[in-house]
Design a protein around this motif. Sequence first.
Motif, PDB file in Angstrom:
ATOM      1  N   ASN A  70       0.867  -1.145   0.045  1.00  0.00           N
ATOM      2  CA  ASN A  70      -0.150   0.054   0.338  1.00  0.00           C
ATOM      3  C   ASN A  70       0.865   1.230   0.100  1.00  0.00           C
ATOM      4  O   ASN A  70       0.408   2.315  -0.697  1.00  0.00           O
ATOM      5  N   LEU A  71       1.927   1.194   0.826  1.00  0.00           N
ATOM      6  CA  LEU A  71       2.839   2.411   0.854  1.00  0.00           C
ATOM      7  C   LEU A  71       3.562   2.626  -0.633  1.00  0.00           C
ATOM      8  O   LEU A  71       3.454   3.698  -1.161  1.00  0.00           O
ATOM      9  N   VAL A  72       3.820   1.385  -1.334  1.00  0.00           N
ATOM     10  CA  VAL A  72       4.139   1.725  -2.617  1.00  0.00           C
ATOM     11  C   VAL A  72       3.436   2.283  -3.543  1.00  0.00           C
ATOM     12  O   VAL A  72       3.427   3.197  -4.578  1.00  0.00           O
ATOM     13  N   GLU A  73       2.097   1.836  -3.520  1.00  0.00           N
ATOM     14  CA  GLU A  73       1.034   2.284  -4.343  1.00  0.00           C
ATOM     15  C   GLU A  73       0.744   3.799  -3.888  1.00  0.00           C
ATOM     16  O   GLU A  73       0.447   4.521  -4.847  1.00  0.00           O
ATOM     17  N   THR A  74       0.884   4.261  -2.686  1.00  0.00           N
ATOM     18  CA  THR A  74       0.801   5.633  -2.376  1.00  0.00           C
ATOM     19  C   THR A  74       1.849   6.480  -3.059  1.00  0.00           C
ATOM     20  O   THR A  74       1.557   7.555  -3.407  1.00  0.00           O
ATOM     21  N   VAL A  75       3.034   5.960  -3.048  1.00  0.00           N
ATOM     22  CA  VAL A  75       4.107   6.657  -3.442  1.00  0.00           C
ATOM     23  C   VAL A  75       3.835   7.052  -5.169  1.00  0.00           C
ATOM     24  O   VAL A  75       4.077   7.993  -5.876  1.00  0.00           O
ATOM     25  N   GLU A  76       3.680   5.737  -5.837  1.00  0.00           N
ATOM     26  CA  GLU A  76       3.366   5.759  -7.113  1.00  0.00           C
ATOM     27  C   GLU A  76       2.393   6.873  -7.561  1.00  0.00           C
ATOM     28  O   GLU A  76       2.439   7.379  -8.392  1.00  0.00           O
ATOM     29  N   ILE A  77       1.143   6.989  -6.807  1.00  0.00           N
ATOM     30  CA  ILE A  77       0.151   7.808  -7.039  1.00  0.00           C
ATOM     31  C   ILE A  77       0.628   9.133  -6.900  1.00  0.00           C
ATOM     32  O   ILE A  77       0.593  10.146  -7.763  1.00  0.00           O
ATOM     33  N   ALA A  78       1.587   9.523  -5.891  1.00  0.00           N
ATOM     34  CA  ALA A  78       2.140  10.831  -5.581  1.00  0.00           C
ATOM     35  C   ALA A  78       3.112  11.468  -6.769  1.00  0.00           C
ATOM     36  O   ALA A  78       3.036  12.490  -7.072  1.00  0.00           O
ATOM     37  N   VAL A  79       3.923  10.332  -7.218  1.00  0.00           N
ATOM     38  CA  VAL A  79       4.861  10.788  -8.158  1.00  0.00           C
ATOM     39  C   VAL A  79       4.145  10.932  -9.357  1.00  0.00           C
ATOM     40  O   VAL A  79       4.535  12.068 -10.034  1.00  0.00           O
ATOM     41  N   ILE A  80       3.480  10.146  -9.669  1.00  0.00           N
ATOM     42  CA  ILE A  80       2.580  10.429 -11.067  1.00  0.00           C
ATOM     43  C   ILE A  80       1.780  11.731 -11.129  1.00  0.00           C
ATOM     44  O   ILE A  80       2.115  12.555 -12.116  1.00  0.00           O
ATOM     45  N   ASN A 204       1.327  16.045  -1.873  1.00  0.00           N
ATOM     46  CA  ASN A 204       0.710  14.745  -2.642  1.00  0.00           C
ATOM     47  C   ASN A 204       0.825  13.506  -1.642  1.00  0.00           C
ATOM     48  O   ASN A 204      -0.187  12.692  -1.991  1.00  0.00           O
ATOM     49  N   LEU A 205       1.954  13.442  -1.327  1.00  0.00           N
ATOM     50  CA  LEU A 205       2.130  12.017  -0.418  1.00  0.00           C
ATOM     51  C   LEU A 205       1.011  11.987   0.856  1.00  0.00           C
ATOM     52  O   LEU A 205       0.420  10.935   0.941  1.00  0.00           O
ATOM     53  N   ARG A 206       0.769  13.161   1.333  1.00  0.00           N
ATOM     54  CA  ARG A 206      -0.224  13.233   2.539  1.00  0.00           C
ATOM     55  C   ARG A 206      -1.502  12.905   1.902  1.00  0.00           C
ATOM     56  O   ARG A 206      -2.133  12.324   2.468  1.00  0.00           O
ATOM     57  N   ASN A 207      -1.938  13.641   1.077  1.00  0.00           N
ATOM     58  CA  ASN A 207      -3.156  13.481   0.256  1.00  0.00           C
ATOM     59  C   ASN A 207      -3.414  12.396  -0.174  1.00  0.00           C
ATOM     60  O   ASN A 207      -4.665  11.989  -0.193  1.00  0.00           O
ATOM     61  N   SER A 208      -2.495  11.724  -0.756  1.00  0.00           N
ATOM     62  CA  SER A 208      -2.748  10.525  -1.574  1.00  0.00           C
ATOM     63  C   SER A 208      -3.070   9.282  -0.234  1.00  0.00           C
ATOM     64  O   SER A 208      -3.982   8.214  -0.533  1.00  0.00           O
ATOM     65  N   ILE A 238       0.124   1.492  10.557  1.00  0.00           N
ATOM     66  CA  ILE A 238       0.077   2.302   9.364  1.00  0.00           C
ATOM     67  C   ILE A 238       0.544   3.693   9.766  1.00  0.00           C
ATOM     68  O   ILE A 238       0.910   4.291   8.680  1.00  0.00           O
ATOM     69  N   LEU A 239      -0.071   4.286  10.875  1.00  0.00           N
ATOM     70  CA  LEU A 239       0.604   5.564  11.182  1.00  0.00           C
ATOM     71  C   LEU A 239       2.082   5.715  11.090  1.00  0.00           C
ATOM     72  O   LEU A 239       2.591   6.935  10.774  1.00  0.00           O
ATOM     73  N   ILE A 240       2.591   4.972  11.872  1.00  0.00           N
ATOM     74  CA  ILE A 240       3.963   4.990  11.822  1.00  0.00           C
ATOM     75  C   ILE A 240       4.731   5.060  10.588  1.00  0.00           C
ATOM     76  O   ILE A 240       5.582   5.682  10.164  1.00  0.00           O
ATOM     77  N   ALA A 241       3.903   4.040   9.661  1.00  0.00           N
ATOM     78  CA  ALA A 241       4.687   3.940   8.188  1.00  0.00           C
ATOM     79  C   ALA A 241       4.457   5.163   7.339  1.00  0.00           C
ATOM     80  O   ALA A 241       5.255   5.893   6.783  1.00  0.00           O
ATOM     81  N   ILE A 242       3.308   5.816   7.692  1.00  0.00           N
ATOM     82  CA  ILE A 242       3.028   7.200   6.979  1.00  0.00           C
ATOM     83  C   ILE A 242       3.838   8.052   7.438  1.00  0.00           C
ATOM     84  O   ILE A 242       4.633   9.179   6.798  1.00  0.00           O
ATOM     85  N   ILE A 243       4.307   8.260   8.699  1.00  0.00           N
ATOM     86  CA  ILE A 243       5.016   9.348   9.364  1.00  0.00           C
ATOM     87  C   ILE A 243       6.537   9.019   8.734  1.00  0.00           C
ATOM     88  O   ILE A 243       7.364  10.063   8.406  1.00  0.00           O
ATOM     89  N   ALA A 244       6.993   7.671   8.669  1.00  0.00           N
ATOM     90  CA  ALA A 244       8.453   7.202   8.072  1.00  0.00           C
ATOM     91  C   ALA A 244       8.522   7.797   6.754  1.00  0.00           C
ATOM     92  O   ALA A 244       9.542   8.243   6.230  1.00  0.00           O
ATOM     93  N   LEU A 245       7.307   7.439   5.851  1.00  0.00           N
ATOM     94  CA  LEU A 245       7.356   7.922   4.519  1.00  0.00           C
ATOM     95  C   LEU A 245       7.335   9.399   4.386  1.00  0.00           C
ATOM     96  O   LEU A 245       8.334  10.021   3.542  1.00  0.00           O
ATOM     97  N   ILE A 246       6.699  10.143   5.103  1.00  0.00           N
ATOM     98  CA  ILE A 246       6.748  11.636   4.983  1.00  0.00           C
ATOM     99  C   ILE A 246       8.240  12.143   5.584  1.00  0.00           C
ATOM    100  O   ILE A 246       8.932  13.305   4.711  1.00  0.00           O
ATOM    101  N   MET A 247       8.866  11.642   6.486  1.00  0.00           N
ATOM    102  CA  MET A 247      10.204  12.156   6.878  1.00  0.00           C
ATOM    103  C   MET A 247      11.241  11.886   5.969  1.00  0.00           C
ATOM    104  O   MET A 247      12.197  12.504   5.580  1.00  0.00           O
ATOM    105  N   VAL A 248      11.229  10.716   5.030  1.00  0.00           N
ATOM    106  CA  VAL A 248      12.058  10.213   4.238  1.00  0.00           C
ATOM    107  C   VAL A 248      11.718  11.171   2.720  1.00  0.00           C
ATOM    108  O   VAL A 248      12.878  11.837   2.366  1.00  0.00           O
ATOM    109  N   SER A 249      10.521  11.749   2.692  1.00  0.00           N
ATOM    110  CA  SER A 249      10.217  12.484   1.650  1.00  0.00           C
ATOM    111  C   SER A 249      10.700  13.972   1.832  1.00  0.00           C
ATOM    112  O   SER A 249      11.472  14.526   0.904  1.00  0.00           O
TER     113      SER A 249
END
Length: 262
Positions: A70-80, A204-208, A238-249
């Motif tokens: 799901n995280l990969v799909e979220t990143v793909e949506i945000a990038v495209i 877009n990462l957050r909104n996705s 899930i929330l921890i994964a989202i926070i980690a994703l935003i920090m990497v971004s």
Amino acid sequence: MTTRTETRTPFKPNWAARLGWLGVLAYCVYAGMSLDFTWSRFIDGLANGAKFLGEMIPPNFERWRLLISNLVETVEIAVIASAFGIAASLPIGLCGARNLMPEWMTWPSRTFIAICRSFHPVIFAILFVKAVGFGPLAGILTLIFLTIGFIGKLFCEAIEEISLKPVEAIKAAGAPFMSVLVFGVLPQVFNRFIGFATYQFDANLRNSTMVGIVGAGGIGGTLFAAFQRFDYDFLAAILIAIIALIMVSEYISLKIKAIFND
């Protein structure tokens, strides 16, 4: 002969401003009462919140494969969505700049930008889910419109704030319009545009994650399902994964800005 000394107040009280702040305070009190806001509900909410947080600990990462997919799909949506939205924002924002373009071109561009900024991403997501069905495509279209609304407006305003002296000098040398844009306009707004683009990618990462709640793809659907099943320990994961994703971004955005600033 007597002299009278007058005492002057260095900072005179602004009674209009004080009355304005008093009016704002009175309206906040009235709004709170009309919305049924009470301290008893607030205290009860603190207790319920503490119970909710207690059920989230410890986080459950047993379904990490679902989480990663799901995280990969979220990143793909945000990038495209960011790529297509930023690319579309360039001509739309340029056409909306009143110091470069005629009025018959600026008004349609600014109207379209205003329409893109008029609705919350969830509303856009509901409309596109209804139009194209459930899945990532609805999320991509939603974020493209949001990107155009944000980047287009800021890019348009950035162009309107440039110095026209380089533009006039290039025009006087007989350069075509595209050369004027590339050598007279773009160098003055390029760094700001990079900042706009990196910020919008974070948004877009957050909104996705948000648009997935209504079925527009991404990790939001899994997040909403965890809420409905009262699966709070997996929700915490899930929330921890989202926070980690935003920090990497955020880290990647800082590196990109440093590269272009050098």
